[in-house]
Design a protein around this motif. Structure first.
Motif, short mmCIF file in Angstrom:
data_model
loop_
_atom_site.label_atom_id
_atom_site.label_comp_id
_atom_site.label_asym_id
_atom_site.label_seq_id
_atom_site.Cartn_x
_atom_site.Cartn_y
_atom_site.Cartn_z
N LEU A 78 0.83 -1.21 0.00
CA LEU A 78 0.00 0.00 0.00
C LEU A 78 0.86 1.26 0.00
O LEU A 78 0.53 2.25 -0.67
N ILE A 79 1.96 1.23 0.71
CA ILE A 79 2.88 2.38 0.73
C ILE A 79 3.46 2.61 -0.67
O ILE A 79 3.53 3.75 -1.14
N LEU A 80 3.85 1.52 -1.33
CA LEU A 80 4.40 1.64 -2.69
C LEU A 80 3.34 2.14 -3.66
O LEU A 80 3.62 2.99 -4.52
N GLU A 81 2.11 1.63 -3.54
CA GLU A 81 1.02 2.09 -4.41
C GLU A 81 0.73 3.57 -4.16
O GLU A 81 0.50 4.34 -5.10
N ASN A 82 0.77 3.97 -2.90
CA ASN A 82 0.55 5.37 -2.56
C ASN A 82 1.63 6.26 -3.20
O ASN A 82 1.32 7.33 -3.75
N ALA A 83 2.87 5.82 -3.16
CA ALA A 83 3.97 6.58 -3.77
C ALA A 83 3.78 6.67 -5.28
O ALA A 83 3.99 7.73 -5.89
N LEU A 116 0.93 6.50 -6.94
CA LEU A 116 -0.18 7.41 -7.20
C LEU A 116 0.21 8.86 -6.97
O LEU A 116 -0.23 9.76 -7.69
N TYR A 117 1.04 9.10 -5.97
CA TYR A 117 1.52 10.45 -5.71
C TYR A 117 2.32 10.96 -6.91
O TYR A 117 2.14 12.11 -7.34
N ASN A 118 3.19 10.12 -7.46
CA ASN A 118 3.97 10.52 -8.63
C ASN A 118 3.07 10.77 -9.83
O ASN A 118 3.28 11.73 -10.59
N GLU A 119 2.06 9.93 -10.00
CA GLU A 119 1.12 10.11 -11.10
C GLU A 119 0.36 11.43 -10.94
O GLU A 119 0.18 12.18 -11.91
N LEU A 120 -0.05 11.73 -9.73
CA LEU A 120 -0.74 12.99 -9.45
C LEU A 120 0.16 14.18 -9.75
O LEU A 120 -0.28 15.17 -10.33
N ALA A 121 1.44 14.08 -9.37
CA ALA A 121 2.39 15.16 -9.63
C ALA A 121 2.51 15.41 -11.13
O ALA A 121 2.56 16.57 -11.57
N LEU A 122 2.54 14.35 -11.94
CA LEU A 122 2.61 14.51 -13.39
C LEU A 122 1.35 15.18 -13.94
O LEU A 122 1.43 16.07 -14.78
N VAL A 123 0.20 14.76 -13.45
CA VAL A 123 -1.06 15.35 -13.91
C VAL A 123 -1.12 16.83 -13.53
O VAL A 123 -1.51 17.68 -14.35
N LEU A 124 -0.72 17.15 -12.32
CA LEU A 124 -0.73 18.55 -11.88
C LEU A 124 0.24 19.39 -12.70
O LEU A 124 -0.04 20.55 -13.02
N ASN A 125 1.38 18.81 -13.06
CA ASN A 125 2.35 19.51 -13.88
C ASN A 125 1.76 19.80 -15.27
O ASN A 125 1.90 20.91 -15.79
N LYS A 126 1.10 18.81 -15.86
CA LYS A 126 0.46 19.00 -17.17
C LYS A 126 -0.64 20.06 -17.07
O LYS A 126 -0.78 20.91 -17.95
#
Length: 142
Positions: A91-96, A98-108
């Motif tokens: 779950l910690i790895l999945e959370n990380a 998803l966090y990276n994916e969110l950072a990419l989306v926010l950057n776009k």
């Protein structure tokens, strides 16, 4: 020196935890890692991993319980802990991830906003230029 301090604290915690276990047994309170840890002021992992505490719990003759499940041995409880620790790590790895994916989306999204702002600025500049040209042409006609 530091090692003896740690050893003394561990010994005191084991003694305190044993007294708590005795009190729980005498009062008929189920021996759960949560309750032992809460009453003794230690971590659940201390209750599970400390061999002296595990042996002491087994010596009471009461089956240790975890939540609603009753485990027939601490080995089974430890196996369940390892399973839950693995699940927690996943779950910690999945959370990380998803966090990276969110950072990419926010950057776009940020880039799109910036492009939109630039487009609006260019539109305003053109409108101002057109207004200025029309004003200059009317002034020159007069």
């Amino acid at each position: 020196m530091l090692t003896s301090s740690v050893s003394e604290r561990s010994t005191r915690l084991v003694t305190k935890t044993k007294k708590i276990i005795d009190k729980m047994v005498s009062e008929g309170i189920p021996l759960t890692a949560d309750k032992i840890a809460l009453y003794a002021g230690c971590s659940k992992s201390f209750v599970y991993k400390n061999k002296e505490i595990r042996a002491y719990i087994e010596k009471t003759g009461k089956k240790p319980t975890v939540g609603k499940k009753v485990y027939s041995s601490l080995d089974n409880a430890n196996k369940r802990i390892r399973e839950l620790e693995n699940q927690n790590m996943n779950l910690i790895l999945e959370n990380a991830r998803l966090y990276n994916e969110l950072a990419l989306v926010l950057n776009k999204y940020s880039n799109l906003i910036e492009l939109n702002i630039k487009h609006k600025e260019e539109t305003i500049r053109r409108i101002n230029e057109n207004v200025k040209n029309k004003t200059d042409s009317k002034l020159s006609e007069e």
